[in-house]
Design an enzyme around this catalytic site. Structure first.
Site, mmCIF file in Angstrom:
data_model
loop_
_atom_site.group_PDB
_atom_site.id
_atom_site.type_symbol
_atom_site.label_atom_id
_atom_site.label_comp_id
_atom_site.label_asym_id
_atom_site.label_seq_id
_atom_site.Cartn_x
_atom_site.Cartn_y
_atom_site.Cartn_z
ATOM 1 N N GLY A 1 -106.293 -29.313 91.259
ATOM 2 C CA GLY A 1 -105.825 -28.550 90.113
ATOM 3 C C GLY A 1 -105.804 -29.404 88.858
ATOM 4 N N ARG B 1 -94.678 -32.355 96.069
ATOM 5 C CA ARG B 1 -93.414 -31.974 96.693
ATOM 6 C C ARG B 1 -93.280 -32.691 98.032
ATOM 7 N NH1 ARG B 1 -92.361 -30.486 92.329
ATOM 8 N NH2 ARG B 1 -91.427 -28.510 91.639
ATOM 9 N N HIS C 1 -88.128 -38.595 91.813
ATOM 10 C CA HIS C 1 -88.689 -37.318 91.347
ATOM 11 C C HIS C 1 -88.561 -37.215 89.824
ATOM 12 C CE1 HIS C 1 -89.496 -32.856 92.590
ATOM 13 N NE2 HIS C 1 -90.207 -33.214 91.535
ATOM 14 N N GLY D 1 -93.228 -26.285 89.018
ATOM 15 C CA GLY D 1 -92.787 -25.934 90.371
ATOM 16 C C GLY D 1 -92.070 -24.593 90.403
ATOM 17 N N ASP E 1 -92.977 -40.258 94.572
ATOM 18 C CA ASP E 1 -92.047 -39.772 93.549
ATOM 19 C C ASP E 1 -91.206 -38.639 94.111
ATOM 20 O OD1 ASP E 1 -90.945 -39.707 90.911
ATOM 21 O OD2 ASP E 1 -92.152 -37.925 90.481
#
Length: 343
Positions: A161, A243, A291, A85, A267
């Site tokens: 991805g 996210r 997370h 991230g 999450d």
């Protein structure tokens, strides 16, 4: 005698009872390679230029990277992010300052995909509800929460991805039909992965399970909004391991509470952490994680080794593989890396 290459490691890795807060992240490999490394002093959530200017590279996880971070007289040539991230990294400022930024997709790929699969299975099998039945002594309610198997179901990935590709590999034994939406992929590229490329509205309408794996950008922020959630079927499961802000939280709560959306496995959320009393905390068809579902020893060592490979590449005059701001190779501070990469 030339000066030894030095590396700073952000203070959020410091732990009293383990090698680092993440366990073993491969720091011994820096020592074995003849690199001097030291933990940085505590920060206030942002790397301080006065403390990292003396290092050739910095390995970091939690601190933000701002324009101020790279404003010193001699910023590091590389900031090696432990993870993928970059929403807390001012990439443009780093490029202007001649600071490379790397990520670790090779370390995160399998653990995040496994976390997504765990949430898919937990939500599809009503694991949270069944856990509560046992804890509350309501054994007679166990037949009320029938799960849904994955065989023959359509799994749609928002973002095709590394993580999504790995997830589809893990799903292969379940016999799912795989869909994805990703503007960076062509239909031919997706077909080579046995994935059918569709638009986001088509993905939402056709998928039994929607898995969000895309990066947070201006284009993806709240892309899954009320209009998109109107398209799903009542049995659909929404999974988010990317996210929180990619999903409109108010619209998500409404869809889950009304029954328009069958279940969610999250999450990540927006906001994060969820405040006490937030509706997501009380909805019975939501599986939540803080997370960190992908945080395993596998991820820790994989991310650490990937970041260290990037650091050693720069030390040895090579461009690192997972450079997030490749334009920085035009900067005079890193031009030597570009020439060696091209040679």
């Amino acid at each position: 005698m030339s000066r030894r290459f030095t590396v700073g490691v952000s203070h959020d890795f410091v732990a009293a009872d383990r090698p680092t807060s993440w366990g073993d992240i491969g720091l011994a490999e820096l020592t074995a390679a003849g690199v001097d490394w030291h933990f940085l002093p505590p920060d206030d959530g942002e790397l301080d230029p006065d403390r990292e200017d003396c290092y050739d590279a910095v390995l970091f996880a939690a601190p933000a990277i701002t324009a101020r971070t790279v404003s010193g007289s001699r910023p590091p040539r590389l900031l090696a992010r432990f993870g993928v991230g970059l929403d807390e990294v001012d990439l443009a400022a780093c490029t202007r300052a001649g600071v490379g930024v790397t990520i670790t997709p090779d370390g995160a790929r399998r653990p995040v995909a496994a976390a997504a699969l765990a949430l898919i299975l937990a939500a599809s099998h009503n694991l949270v509800a069944k856990d509560r039945i046992v804890r509350d002594g309501r054994w007679e309610d166990r037949a009320r929460f029938m799960g849904r198997g994955l065989a023959g179901r359509r799994v749609g990935a928002f973002g095709l991805g590394n993580v999504a590709v790995e997830l589809f590999r893990l799903l292969a034994p379940f016999g799912t039909e795989n869909l994805a939406t990703d503007p960076m992929r062509t239909a031919e590229q997706a077909a080579e992965l046995d994935v059918r490329l569709v638009s986001l509205p088509e993905l939402m309408a056709q998928s039994d399970v929607v898995v969000i794996t895309a990066a947070l950008t201006a284009q993806t922020r709240r892309a899954v909004d009320a209009a998109m959630l109107e398209l799903v079927r009542p049995e659909t499961v929404l999974i988010n391991v990317a996210r929180g802000p990619i999903v409109d939280t108010d619209a998500l709560v409404d869809a889950l509470a009304s029954g328009r959306l069958g279940a969610a496995g999250l999450d990540v959320t927006d906001p994060e952490p969820l405040p006490p009393g937030h509706p997501l905390l009380s909805l019975p068809n939501v599986t939540l994680a803080p997370h960190s579902l992908a945080w395993t020893d596998e991820m820790a060592l994989g991310n650490g080794r990937s970041a260290i490979r990037a650091i050693l590449a720069v030390r040895d005059g090579r461009a690192p593989t997972y450079l997030a701001n490749r334009d920085v190779l035009e900067h005079h501070r890193l031009r030597r890396l570009r020439r060696e990469e091209a040679s």
